[in-house]
Scaffold this active site. Structure first.
Site, PDB file in Angstrom:
ATOM      1  N   ASP A 176       0.832  -1.197   0.000  1.00 55.95           N
ATOM      2  CA  ASP A 176       0.000   0.000   0.000  1.00 55.95           C
ATOM      3  C   ASP A 176       0.873   1.255   0.000  1.00 55.95           C
ATOM      4  OD1 ASP A 176      -2.745   1.155   0.403  1.00 55.95           O
ATOM      5  OD2 ASP A 176      -1.814   1.911   2.235  1.00 55.95           O
ATOM      6  N   GLU A 184       1.586  -0.582  -5.109  1.00 52.23           N
ATOM      7  CA  GLU A 184       0.580   0.437  -5.370  1.00 52.23           C
ATOM      8  C   GLU A 184       1.331   1.760  -5.368  1.00 52.23           C
ATOM      9  OE1 GLU A 184      -3.433   2.524  -3.573  1.00 52.23           O
ATOM     10  OE2 GLU A 184      -1.646   2.191  -2.368  1.00 52.23           O
TER      11      GLU A 184
END
Length: 588
Positions: free
Chosen positions: A234, A307
């Site tokens: 993330d 990401e």
């Protein structure tokens, strides 16, 4: 054997492959992650086993056969760790345990084992940029006070102004408002400020500190030892902040600047130069260390997927150099307009950028942070990107959006490299656009006083059975977000075995993709169609070329003489490909 649906007799003239492929075929025995289709599971909304209205790990385990039947290679689980759920689990309080709303560590072990029994690999989310403010480290930092070793694990700073009453710089939160919050010290006086690029309950770690790095390397090993096959990282571009924490020259959201022309693939600004908390060079040292840990576990490869909302593409592919991550999400493709020249340009540039570092490109159309593509494509091409849709906003054309979504997916799954599918897109789910404000839980909605609707619309619990309580999501009526009535039409039980359903289209495409090894094929564009058509071939050793024609224009187009259609996103019209339709055809 694949089934031929039609034999075309109306030839298209003057069609030919370009002189050179834009991407050469991968090795037939390429590592699994170079061509895998990975299915994202958002645990809160996938399947509820106990009737509390929240999806959980046992619910996922019970539904894994659906994903095996669908034909994916792996699953990626959004966070299920211990968390106060201020940002739906992306605020982690304990990285080594399961939040009770999702189950237990034993449930996680059972899920991993069942997935492996079914031949599915398991990727879990890792959230390294920030923790929850309820993490033991952050609570200790608050108690320890300024100048302490505990505070040095996070980004605490003295404020500006005569009495420190102003934040240390002008940085803004992705979710709206300032990126700094002032704490009250143990003696009751206003004290230092801490950085949170996201919500106030998500304090940023200090990744310059060796203890932070060692902790996350230990967390990786904890989950690798439990059998996971990799990690989706993330906010991979956000760990390191520019030295001195200078003021930012612009505010960018996690999804980039929603006001810019997202369809231009060249000469876009390098946001790193203006936003000192994104894409700093120091992040790459972190991922080189992580890659070594994963490689120490041997075969089959464990993977890292970034990401990283990074521009331009030349910066983005730095994350997938041979000694760093294995994959990175292709957000340029996700953000493409439904226009042939834009799609062609993004496919070409994505493959070139990935090939420049020896990595596979990835392809994705939806995830838990964006409006589902079945709704997004229901607006005119070029519509400004939206962060959620409310009942008071212009509404997408649901029928048109689904037609285009099926065509876009059919194009996507023909492309070499890896691909990601977001839960429910195989059912053709649109966003929930009529959700009352009182049910919305995305921090963006609260922090912007409703100016940004947020991501709840793409996170609504899935419909499994049309006439069951909560549409089969769980054994009772409860669902943590309300399901729109229209979702019953999309329920799994309404599509299984139904010719032409979106579910059966996905199953057919994934079966053919595997049988034809499209993920390791070459890609060559086909010339001779008009400007409103994306046409390409995917070729591999010991098989005929697959011709892919995506018609985005108003007029139907024909295919070459003798082409055999293997799959189509929608019905052909007298053997021709109508508008907003993509076809796969064997082309000798």
């Amino acid at each position: 054997m694949t089934q031929t649906l039609y034999t075309l007799t109306r030839p298209a003239t003057d069609l030919r492959e370009a002189d050179a492929p834009v991407h050469h075929a991968d090795r037939p025995d390429a590592a699994w992650w170079r061509h895998a289709v990975i299915y994202q599971i958002y645990p809160r909304s996938f399947s509820d086993s106990n009737g509390d209205g929240i999806g959980d790990l046992p619910g996922i385990t019970a539904r894994l056969q659906h994903l095996r039947d669908l034909g994916v290679d792996a699953i990626w689980l959004s966070p299920f760790y211990t968390s106060p759920q201020a940002d739906a689990g992306y605020d982690v309080a304990d990285y080594r345990d399961v939040d009770p709303i999702f189950g237990t560590l034993s449930d996680a072990d059972a899920l991993i084992a069942r997935a492996h029994d079914l031949g599915l690999k398991v990727i879990v989310d890792m959230v390294p940029n920030h923790s929850s403010d309820e993490h033991e480290w952050f609570k200790a930092a608050l108690a320890a006070g300024p100048g302490s070793a505990e505070r040095d694990l996070y980004m605490f700073r003295d404020g500006k102004g005569e009495n420190g009453e102003l934040p240390p710089n002008n940085w803004e939160s992705v979710f709206g408002g300032p990126a700094w919050t002032r704490v009250v010290e143990t003696d009751g006086t206003p004290g230092q400020w801490y950085l949170h690029i996201f919500d106030t309950k998500q304090p940023d770690f200090n990744w310059e500190h060796p203890r932070v790095r060692a902790e996350f390397e230990s967390i990786l090993r904890f989950w690798l030892d439990r059998g996971v096959d990799g990690f989706r990282v993330d906010v991979a571009h956000g760990l390191i902040k520019e030295a001195g924490l200078p003021d930012a020259e612009e505010r960018t959201t996690m999804l980039g600047d929603a006001g810019e022309d997202i369809f231009e693939t060249d000469d876009r600004p390098d946001h790193r130069l203006h936003t000192p908390y994104w894409d700093q060079d120091g992040v790459h040292e972190v991922y080189r260390a992580w890659r070594k840990i994963l490689e120490s576990y041997g075969a089959p490869d464990r993977i890292l997927c970034a990401e990283a909302w990074v521009e331009p593409q030349s910066r983005a592919v730095r994350y997938v150099r041979p000694d760093e991550m294995h994959q990175a999400f292709n957000f340029d493709f996700l953000g493409s307009a439904w226009e042939a020249d834009h799609l062609t340009a993004v496919i070409r540039s994505s493959l070139a950028a990935a090939d420049s570092v020896g990595a596979p490109s990835t392809w994705v159309l939806s995830n838990h942070d964006v409006v589902r593509h079945a709704s997004r494509l229901g607006f005119p091409p070029g519509t400004k990107r939206m962060n959620g849709i409310s009942a008071g906003d212009p509404q997408p054309d649901r029928e048109l959006g689904l037609k285009r979504a099926r065509a876009a997916t059919t194009l996507m799954l023909s492309l070499p490299g890896g691909a990601y599918i977001y839960q429910g897109e195989e059912l053709g789910l649109p966003d929930s656009t009529d959700m009352p404000a009182e049910f919305r839980q995305d921090p963006t909605f609260a922090r912007t006083q409703g100016e940004e609707i947020g991501r709840d619309g793409c996170r609504v619990p899935l419909p499994w059975v049309k006439d069951a309580p909560s549409l089969g999501f769980g054994p009772g009526d409860a669902a943590w977000l309300p399901q729109p009535a229209v979702y019953g039409e999309y329920a799994l039980d309404q599509q299984v075995g139904v010719e032409g359903s979106t579910l059966e289209l996905y199953r057919a495409l994934l079966r053919l993709r595997r049988e034809l090894s499209l993920g390791t094929g070459s890609l060559t564009f086909v010339e001779g169609y008009g400007a409103d058509v994306v046409a390409l071939t995917n070729a591999g050793p010991q098989r005929d070329r697959l011709l892919v024609v995506a018609n985005l224009g108003e007029d139907a187009v024909t295919l070459p003489e003798g082409a055999e259609v293997l799959a189509s996103s929608g019905p052909l019209v007298e053997g021709a490909v109508p508008t907003d339709t993509t076809v796969w055809a064997r082309w000798a």
